[in-house]
Design a protein around this motif. Structure first.
Motif, short mmCIF file in Angstrom:
data_model
loop_
_atom_site.label_atom_id
_atom_site.label_comp_id
_atom_site.label_asym_id
_atom_site.label_seq_id
_atom_site.Cartn_x
_atom_site.Cartn_y
_atom_site.Cartn_z
N GLY A 153 -71.62 -17.72 -36.15
CA GLY A 153 -71.09 -17.40 -37.69
C GLY A 153 -70.15 -16.43 -37.44
N GLN A 154 -69.91 -15.64 -36.59
CA GLN A 154 -68.86 -14.72 -36.64
C GLN A 154 -66.99 -14.91 -36.36
OE1 GLN A 154 -69.19 -11.58 -38.12
NE2 GLN A 154 -71.62 -12.14 -38.52
N PRO A 155 -66.89 -14.49 -37.19
CA PRO A 155 -64.66 -14.97 -36.94
C PRO A 155 -64.09 -14.59 -35.31
CG PRO A 155 -64.81 -13.05 -38.22
CD PRO A 155 -66.11 -13.24 -37.64
N GLU A 156 -63.65 -15.18 -35.07
CA GLU A 156 -62.80 -15.08 -33.39
C GLU A 156 -62.66 -13.87 -33.83
OE1 GLU A 156 -63.72 -16.49 -30.39
OE2 GLU A 156 -64.98 -18.12 -31.43
N GLU A 157 -62.36 -12.54 -32.93
CA GLU A 157 -61.91 -11.44 -32.50
C GLU A 157 -59.94 -12.36 -32.01
OE1 GLU A 157 -63.33 -8.64 -31.02
OE2 GLU A 157 -66.07 -8.51 -31.35
N THR A 158 -58.95 -11.19 -33.01
CA THR A 158 -58.08 -11.99 -32.85
C THR A 158 -57.79 -10.60 -32.75
OG1 THR A 158 -57.67 -11.66 -35.24
CG2 THR A 158 -58.08 -13.87 -34.07
N ALA A 159 -55.92 -10.60 -31.99
CA ALA A 159 -55.42 -9.44 -31.39
C ALA A 159 -55.25 -8.78 -32.84
CB ALA A 159 -53.77 -9.36 -31.09
N HIS A 160 -54.85 -7.26 -33.46
CA HIS A 160 -55.00 -6.69 -34.98
C HIS A 160 -53.16 -6.49 -34.68
CE1 HIS A 160 -57.44 -3.72 -33.61
NE2 HIS A 160 -56.69 -3.13 -34.32
N ARG A 161 -52.08 -5.92 -35.29
CA ARG A 161 -51.59 -5.63 -35.56
C ARG A 161 -51.27 -3.53 -36.01
NH1 ARG A 161 -46.28 -5.82 -38.97
NH2 ARG A 161 -45.14 -4.20 -38.73
N VAL A 162 -51.49 -2.76 -35.16
CA VAL A 162 -50.83 -1.42 -35.74
C VAL A 162 -50.33 -0.98 -36.10
CG1 VAL A 162 -52.14 1.31 -34.90
CG2 VAL A 162 -53.24 -0.84 -33.67
N LEU A 163 -50.70 -0.34 -37.42
CA LEU A 163 -49.47 -0.03 -39.13
C LEU A 163 -49.26 1.33 -38.12
CD1 LEU A 163 -50.79 -2.02 -42.15
CD2 LEU A 163 -49.26 -2.56 -39.90
N PRO A 164 -48.22 1.93 -38.27
CA PRO A 164 -47.86 3.06 -37.94
C PRO A 164 -48.01 4.29 -39.66
CG PRO A 164 -45.82 2.17 -39.31
CD PRO A 164 -46.65 1.57 -38.70
N PHE A 165 -49.24 3.96 -39.73
CA PHE A 165 -50.06 5.10 -40.62
C PHE A 165 -51.22 6.25 -39.99
CE2 PHE A 165 -48.41 1.81 -43.31
CZ PHE A 165 -48.45 2.15 -44.73
N LEU A 166 -50.77 6.95 -40.78
CA LEU A 166 -52.24 8.40 -40.27
C LEU A 166 -52.21 9.00 -41.63
CD1 LEU A 166 -53.70 10.42 -38.73
CD2 LEU A 166 -51.22 11.47 -38.08
N ILE A 167 -53.55 8.52 -41.92
CA ILE A 167 -53.54 9.94 -42.63
C ILE A 167 -54.81 10.92 -42.74
CG2 ILE A 167 -55.37 10.05 -45.13
CD1 ILE A 167 -55.44 7.01 -45.22
N LYS A 168 -53.70 12.22 -42.69
CA LYS A 168 -54.45 13.23 -42.15
C LYS A 168 -55.45 13.89 -42.70
CE LYS A 168 -51.44 16.58 -40.58
NZ LYS A 168 -51.66 15.96 -38.71
N ARG A 169 -56.13 14.68 -41.86
CA ARG A 169 -57.30 15.28 -42.49
C ARG A 169 -57.20 16.31 -44.02
NH1 ARG A 169 -62.74 17.46 -42.36
NH2 ARG A 169 -62.70 19.87 -42.51
#
Length: 179
Positions: free
Chosen positions: A5-21
Protein backbone atom coordinates in the motif's frame (compact mmCIF):
# COMPACT_ATOMS: atom_id res chain seq x y z
CA UNK A 1 1.64 1.40 -5.65
CA UNK A 2 3.54 -1.39 -3.89
CA UNK A 3 1.81 -4.48 -2.55
CA UNK A 4 1.97 -3.10 1.04
CA UNK A 5 0.00 0.00 0.00
CA UNK A 6 3.02 2.33 0.06
CA UNK A 7 3.70 4.52 -2.97
CA UNK A 8 6.43 3.46 -5.37
CA UNK A 9 9.73 5.16 -4.73
CA UNK A 10 10.51 7.54 -7.52
CA UNK A 11 13.56 9.60 -8.29
CA UNK A 12 13.24 12.97 -6.65
CA UNK A 13 14.71 16.28 -7.45
CA UNK A 14 17.26 17.85 -5.13
CA UNK A 15 16.60 21.58 -4.93
CA UNK A 16 19.59 23.94 -4.44
CA UNK A 17 18.49 25.10 -0.98
CA UNK A 18 20.41 24.83 2.28
CA UNK A 19 19.15 25.92 5.68
CA UNK A 20 22.16 26.60 7.87
CA UNK A 21 22.29 25.89 11.59
CA UNK A 22 21.93 29.63 12.34
CA UNK A 23 18.61 29.77 10.42
CA UNK A 24 20.02 31.33 7.23
CA UNK A 25 18.34 30.02 4.09
CA UNK A 26 20.64 29.78 1.07
CA UNK A 27 19.64 29.35 -2.56
CA UNK A 28 22.53 28.27 -4.77
CA UNK A 29 24.89 29.42 -2.00
CA UNK A 30 23.44 32.93 -1.67
CA UNK A 31 21.37 34.03 1.33
CA UNK A 32 17.68 34.68 0.77
CA UNK A 33 17.11 38.10 2.33
CA UNK A 34 13.46 38.85 1.51
CA UNK A 35 11.43 37.97 4.57
CA UNK A 36 8.29 37.40 2.48
CA UNK A 37 10.08 34.75 0.40
CA UNK A 38 11.45 33.06 3.51
CA UNK A 39 8.02 32.93 5.11
CA UNK A 40 6.50 31.55 1.91
CA UNK A 41 9.14 28.84 1.55
CA UNK A 42 8.94 28.05 5.27
CA UNK A 43 5.20 27.46 4.97
CA UNK A 44 5.80 24.97 2.13
CA UNK A 45 8.39 22.94 4.01
CA UNK A 46 7.48 19.36 4.92
CA UNK A 47 9.36 16.39 6.35
CA UNK A 48 8.87 12.79 5.28
CA UNK A 49 8.87 9.53 7.29
CA UNK A 50 12.65 9.19 6.98
CA UNK A 51 13.33 12.72 8.25
CA UNK A 52 14.16 14.22 4.83
CA UNK A 53 13.01 17.80 4.29
CA UNK A 54 10.94 18.63 1.21
CA UNK A 55 10.04 21.97 -0.30
CA UNK A 56 6.73 21.55 -2.12
CA UNK A 57 5.64 24.58 -4.09
CA UNK A 58 2.76 24.72 -6.59
CA UNK A 59 5.29 24.46 -9.46
CA UNK A 60 7.93 22.05 -8.15
CA UNK A 61 8.86 19.67 -5.39
CA UNK A 62 12.19 18.42 -4.17
CA UNK A 63 14.37 17.70 -1.19
CA UNK A 64 16.46 20.35 0.51
CA UNK A 65 19.38 20.19 2.90
CA UNK A 66 18.92 21.29 6.53
CA UNK A 67 21.94 21.40 8.85
CA UNK A 68 19.97 21.17 12.12
CA UNK A 69 16.43 22.54 12.34
CA UNK A 70 14.79 24.68 9.66
CA UNK A 71 13.64 27.37 12.08
CA UNK A 72 15.14 29.31 14.99
CA UNK A 73 13.33 30.79 17.97
CA UNK A 74 14.07 34.51 18.29
CA UNK A 75 11.90 35.57 21.23
CA UNK A 76 10.20 34.22 24.37
CA UNK A 77 7.08 35.85 25.81
CA UNK A 78 5.86 34.81 29.24
CA UNK A 79 2.12 35.25 29.87
CA UNK A 80 -0.24 34.42 32.68
CA UNK A 81 0.40 33.29 36.22
CA UNK A 82 3.41 31.27 37.33
CA UNK A 83 3.40 27.49 37.37
CA UNK A 84 0.73 25.45 35.64
CA UNK A 85 -1.21 28.53 34.52
CA UNK A 86 1.63 30.23 32.64
CA UNK A 87 1.74 30.31 28.88
CA UNK A 88 5.13 30.41 27.16
CA UNK A 89 4.98 31.81 23.64
CA UNK A 90 7.91 31.64 21.22
CA UNK A 91 8.40 33.66 18.03
CA UNK A 92 10.41 32.04 15.24
CA UNK A 93 12.65 33.65 12.64
CA UNK A 94 9.61 33.41 10.31
CA UNK A 95 7.55 35.49 12.78
CA UNK A 96 5.41 32.46 13.58
CA UNK A 97 4.05 32.55 17.13
CA UNK A 98 4.07 29.18 18.91
CA UNK A 99 2.55 28.72 22.35
CA UNK A 100 4.32 25.87 24.11
CA UNK A 101 1.82 23.14 24.93
CA UNK A 102 0.37 19.95 23.48
CA UNK A 103 0.39 21.29 19.88
CA UNK A 104 3.89 22.80 20.20
CA UNK A 105 5.82 20.78 22.79
CA UNK A 106 9.32 21.61 23.97
CA UNK A 107 11.69 18.76 23.12
CA UNK A 108 14.95 18.38 25.05
CA UNK A 109 16.79 15.07 24.78
CA UNK A 110 18.60 15.47 28.08
CA UNK A 111 19.53 11.79 28.18
CA UNK A 112 21.86 12.37 25.21
CA UNK A 113 23.48 15.81 25.40
CA UNK A 114 25.80 16.72 22.51
CA UNK A 115 28.88 16.60 24.78
CA UNK A 116 29.89 16.36 28.41
CA UNK A 117 30.57 20.12 28.55
CA UNK A 118 27.39 21.21 26.77
CA UNK A 119 23.76 20.92 27.83
CA UNK A 120 21.22 19.26 25.55
CA UNK A 121 19.81 21.39 22.72
CA UNK A 122 16.17 22.43 23.15
CA UNK A 123 13.66 22.50 20.28
CA UNK A 124 9.99 23.30 19.90
CA UNK A 125 7.71 21.50 17.47
CA UNK A 126 6.49 23.96 14.84
CA UNK A 127 4.19 21.46 13.14
CA UNK A 128 3.87 17.79 12.45
CA UNK A 129 5.69 16.20 9.59
CA UNK A 130 4.82 12.81 8.20
CA UNK A 131 4.83 9.95 10.68
CA UNK A 132 6.80 10.79 13.80
CA UNK A 133 9.14 13.32 12.14
CA UNK A 134 8.22 16.80 13.44
CA UNK A 135 9.35 20.07 11.91
CA UNK A 136 11.29 21.85 14.63
CA UNK A 137 12.65 25.23 15.64
CA UNK A 138 15.87 25.31 17.68
CA UNK A 139 16.03 27.45 20.80
CA UNK A 140 19.35 29.32 20.96
CA UNK A 141 21.20 29.53 24.30
CA UNK A 142 19.83 32.98 25.34
CA UNK A 143 16.22 31.76 24.96
CA UNK A 144 17.07 28.49 26.72
CA UNK A 145 18.52 30.47 29.64
CA UNK A 146 15.31 32.51 29.84
CA UNK A 147 13.42 29.21 30.17
CA UNK A 148 15.89 27.98 32.80
CA UNK A 149 15.14 31.13 34.84
CA UNK A 150 11.46 30.05 34.87
CA UNK A 151 12.24 26.39 35.66
CA UNK A 152 10.84 24.61 38.69
CA UNK A 153 11.52 21.13 40.10
CA UNK A 154 9.42 18.32 38.72
CA UNK A 155 9.55 14.66 37.74
CA UNK A 156 9.50 12.72 34.50
CA UNK A 157 8.64 9.18 35.36
CA UNK A 158 10.53 8.74 38.62
CA UNK A 159 13.42 11.00 37.62
CA UNK A 160 13.74 14.40 39.27
CA UNK A 161 14.29 17.22 36.82
CA UNK A 162 13.97 20.94 36.27
CA UNK A 163 11.37 22.07 33.77
CA UNK A 164 8.78 24.64 32.84
CA UNK A 165 5.00 24.70 32.78
CA UNK A 166 3.00 25.99 29.85
CA UNK A 167 -0.68 25.42 29.08
CA UNK A 168 -0.95 23.09 32.10
CA UNK A 169 1.79 20.78 30.70
CA UNK A 170 5.21 20.20 32.25
CA UNK A 171 8.23 20.18 29.91
CA UNK A 172 11.52 18.88 31.34
CA UNK A 173 14.65 20.89 30.55
CA UNK A 174 17.40 19.05 32.44
CA UNK A 175 17.84 16.27 34.99
CA UNK A 176 18.45 17.21 38.59
CA UNK A 177 21.57 15.68 40.04
CA UNK A 178 20.61 14.34 43.44
CA UNK A 179 23.48 13.51 45.75
Amino acid sequence: MKADGQPEETAHRVLPFLIKRDGTWLYRGSPIRRKEMLCLFGSMLTRDHSGTYWLRTPTESGTIQVEDAPFIVRELDFRGLCGRQQNLCLRTNMDELLCVGPAHPLIVDWDHPPSEECAAIPYVQVRRGEGDQPILARLPRPIYYELVALAVPGHVGCRPCMGVWSQDCFFPLAPMHVE
